[in-house]
Design a protein around this motif. Sequence first.
Motif, mmCIF file in Angstrom:
data_model
loop_
_atom_site.group_PDB
_atom_site.id
_atom_site.type_symbol
_atom_site.label_atom_id
_atom_site.label_comp_id
_atom_site.label_asym_id
_atom_site.label_seq_id
_atom_site.Cartn_x
_atom_site.Cartn_y
_atom_site.Cartn_z
ATOM 1 N N VAL A 16 0.405 0.727 -4.269
ATOM 2 C CA VAL A 16 0.651 2.093 -3.810
ATOM 3 C C VAL A 16 -0.695 2.794 -3.701
ATOM 4 C CG1 VAL A 16 2.972 2.290 -4.778
ATOM 5 C CG2 VAL A 16 1.005 2.956 -6.156
ATOM 6 N N CYS A 17 -0.714 3.897 -3.013
ATOM 7 C CA CYS A 17 -1.928 4.686 -2.861
ATOM 8 C C CYS A 17 -2.382 5.179 -4.234
ATOM 9 C CB CYS A 17 -1.661 5.866 -1.936
ATOM 10 S SG CYS A 17 -3.061 6.996 -1.818
ATOM 11 N N PRO A 18 -3.651 4.987 -4.588
ATOM 12 C CA PRO A 18 -4.136 5.455 -5.884
ATOM 13 C C PRO A 18 -4.231 6.975 -5.985
ATOM 14 C CG PRO A 18 -5.943 4.534 -4.617
ATOM 15 C CD PRO A 18 -4.678 4.270 -3.847
ATOM 16 N N VAL A 19 -4.160 7.666 -4.857
ATOM 17 C CA VAL A 19 -4.247 9.124 -4.852
ATOM 18 C C VAL A 19 -2.859 9.759 -4.941
ATOM 19 C CG1 VAL A 19 -5.010 11.145 -3.530
ATOM 20 C CG2 VAL A 19 -6.383 9.047 -3.513
ATOM 21 N N THR A 20 -1.953 9.310 -4.059
ATOM 22 C CA THR A 20 -0.636 9.958 -3.948
ATOM 23 C C THR A 20 0.500 9.140 -4.547
ATOM 24 O OG1 THR A 20 -0.224 8.949 -1.800
ATOM 25 C CG2 THR A 20 -1.357 11.096 -1.810
ATOM 26 N N HIS A 21 0.232 7.887 -4.876
ATOM 27 C CA HIS A 21 1.240 6.960 -5.419
ATOM 28 C C HIS A 21 2.395 6.728 -4.439
ATOM 29 C CE1 HIS A 21 -0.964 7.140 -9.137
ATOM 30 N NE2 HIS A 21 -0.902 8.446 -9.093
ATOM 31 N N THR A 22 2.080 6.798 -3.146
ATOM 32 C CA THR A 22 3.070 6.541 -2.105
ATOM 33 C C THR A 22 2.830 5.159 -1.489
ATOM 34 O OG1 THR A 22 1.687 7.651 -0.473
ATOM 35 C CG2 THR A 22 3.394 8.982 -1.547
ATOM 36 N N THR A 23 3.781 4.705 -0.683
ATOM 37 C CA THR A 23 3.723 3.406 -0.034
ATOM 38 C C THR A 23 2.542 3.330 0.930
ATOM 39 O OG1 THR A 23 6.117 3.293 -0.155
ATOM 40 C CG2 THR A 23 5.060 1.788 1.361
ATOM 41 N N LEU A 24 1.947 2.148 0.996
ATOM 42 C CA LEU A 24 0.858 1.886 1.930
ATOM 43 C C LEU A 24 1.378 1.073 3.107
ATOM 44 C CD1 LEU A 24 -1.731 0.821 -0.755
ATOM 45 C CD2 LEU A 24 -1.798 2.935 0.574
ATOM 46 N N HIS A 25 0.733 1.224 4.252
ATOM 47 C CA HIS A 25 1.107 0.487 5.461
ATOM 48 C C HIS A 25 -0.040 -0.449 5.819
ATOM 49 C CE1 HIS A 25 4.599 3.040 5.982
ATOM 50 N NE2 HIS A 25 3.806 4.028 5.621
ATOM 51 N N TYR A 26 0.286 -1.704 6.085
ATOM 52 C CA TYR A 26 -0.707 -2.724 6.395
ATOM 53 C C TYR A 26 -1.063 -2.694 7.862
ATOM 54 C CZ TYR A 26 -2.602 -7.470 6.914
ATOM 55 O OH TYR A 26 -3.375 -8.557 7.198
ATOM 56 N N ASP A 27 -2.343 -2.512 8.163
ATOM 57 C CA ASP A 27 -2.845 -2.573 9.535
ATOM 58 C C ASP A 27 -3.581 -3.906 9.680
ATOM 59 O OD1 ASP A 27 -4.359 -2.422 11.885
ATOM 60 O OD2 ASP A 27 -4.645 -0.255 11.691
ATOM 61 N N ALA A 28 -2.909 -4.893 10.267
ATOM 62 C CA ALA A 28 -3.457 -6.242 10.380
ATOM 63 C C ALA A 28 -4.689 -6.280 11.281
ATOM 64 C CB ALA A 28 -2.387 -7.190 10.910
ATOM 65 N N GLU A 29 -4.689 -5.480 12.334
ATOM 66 C CA GLU A 29 -5.808 -5.477 13.272
ATOM 67 C C GLU A 29 -7.103 -5.015 12.602
ATOM 68 O OE1 GLU A 29 -7.094 -2.956 17.158
ATOM 69 O OE2 GLU A 29 -5.035 -3.680 17.119
ATOM 70 N N LYS A 30 -7.010 -3.958 11.811
ATOM 71 C CA LYS A 30 -8.201 -3.400 11.156
ATOM 72 C C LYS A 30 -8.413 -3.938 9.742
ATOM 73 C CE LYS A 30 -8.177 0.865 13.773
ATOM 74 N NZ LYS A 30 -8.063 2.319 13.722
ATOM 75 N N GLN A 31 -7.454 -4.746 9.250
ATOM 76 C CA GLN A 31 -7.512 -5.281 7.887
ATOM 77 C C GLN A 31 -7.683 -4.144 6.877
ATOM 78 O OE1 GLN A 31 -7.268 -8.802 6.660
ATOM 79 N NE2 GLN A 31 -6.032 -8.413 8.452
ATOM 80 N N GLU A 32 -6.713 -3.223 6.919
ATOM 81 C CA GLU A 32 -6.714 -2.059 6.038
ATOM 82 C C GLU A 32 -5.309 -1.785 5.524
ATOM 83 O OE1 GLU A 32 -10.161 0.752 7.956
ATOM 84 O OE2 GLU A 32 -8.149 0.963 8.759
ATOM 85 N N LEU A 33 -5.257 -1.118 4.393
ATOM 86 C CA LEU A 33 -4.014 -0.556 3.878
ATOM 87 C C LEU A 33 -4.121 0.951 4.068
ATOM 88 C CD1 LEU A 33 -3.577 -2.625 0.616
ATOM 89 C CD2 LEU A 33 -2.275 -2.833 2.730
ATOM 90 N N VAL A 34 -3.168 1.515 4.793
ATOM 91 C CA VAL A 34 -3.239 2.919 5.187
ATOM 92 C C VAL A 34 -2.285 3.766 4.356
ATOM 93 C CG1 VAL A 34 -2.912 4.523 7.102
ATOM 94 C CG2 VAL A 34 -3.875 2.255 7.528
ATOM 95 N N SER A 35 -2.832 4.838 3.819
ATOM 96 C CA SER A 35 -2.036 5.846 3.133
ATOM 97 C C SER A 35 -1.955 7.055 4.055
ATOM 98 C CB SER A 35 -2.689 6.249 1.802
ATOM 99 O OG SER A 35 -2.002 7.355 1.239
ATOM 100 N N LYS A 36 -0.812 7.211 4.695
ATOM 101 C CA LYS A 36 -0.642 8.328 5.621
ATOM 102 C C LYS A 36 -0.673 9.665 4.876
ATOM 103 C CE LYS A 36 1.838 5.695 9.083
ATOM 104 N NZ LYS A 36 3.076 5.530 9.832
ATOM 105 N N SER A 37 -0.114 9.701 3.669
ATOM 106 C CA SER A 37 -0.063 10.963 2.926
ATOM 107 C C SER A 37 -1.435 11.405 2.442
ATOM 108 C CB SER A 37 0.918 10.851 1.753
ATOM 109 O OG SER A 37 0.550 9.790 0.906
ATOM 110 N N ALA A 38 -2.303 10.462 2.088
ATOM 111 C CA ALA A 38 -3.653 10.805 1.633
ATOM 112 C C ALA A 38 -4.655 10.810 2.788
ATOM 113 C CB ALA A 38 -4.116 9.827 0.567
ATOM 114 N N LYS A 39 -4.225 10.314 3.958
ATOM 115 C CA LYS A 39 -5.084 10.194 5.134
ATOM 116 C C LYS A 39 -6.317 9.358 4.828
ATOM 117 C CE LYS A 39 -3.367 14.336 7.282
ATOM 118 N NZ LYS A 39 -3.636 15.624 7.867
#
Length: 60
Positions: A16-39
């Motif tokens: 989960v996001c270490p800032v907001t503790h919300t679900t992360l979304h996997y961006d395979a193209e950029k090899q990132e885990l995205v937290s929309k709530s924390a931006k």
Amino acid sequence: MSGEVEFDRKMLEALVCPVTHTTLHYDAEKQELVSKSAKLAFPIRDGIPVMLVDEARKLD
């Protein structure tokens, strides 16, 4: 094969996001885990998520 290390999707479900503790979304193209709530986008390096806020990319 593009040289990218495959990310363990089961691990994604546990992270989960270490800032907001919300679900992360996997961006395979950029090899990132995205937290929309924390931006923030957390990088995945050599198949390992780097969950440090200082290493995250800020999203617009």
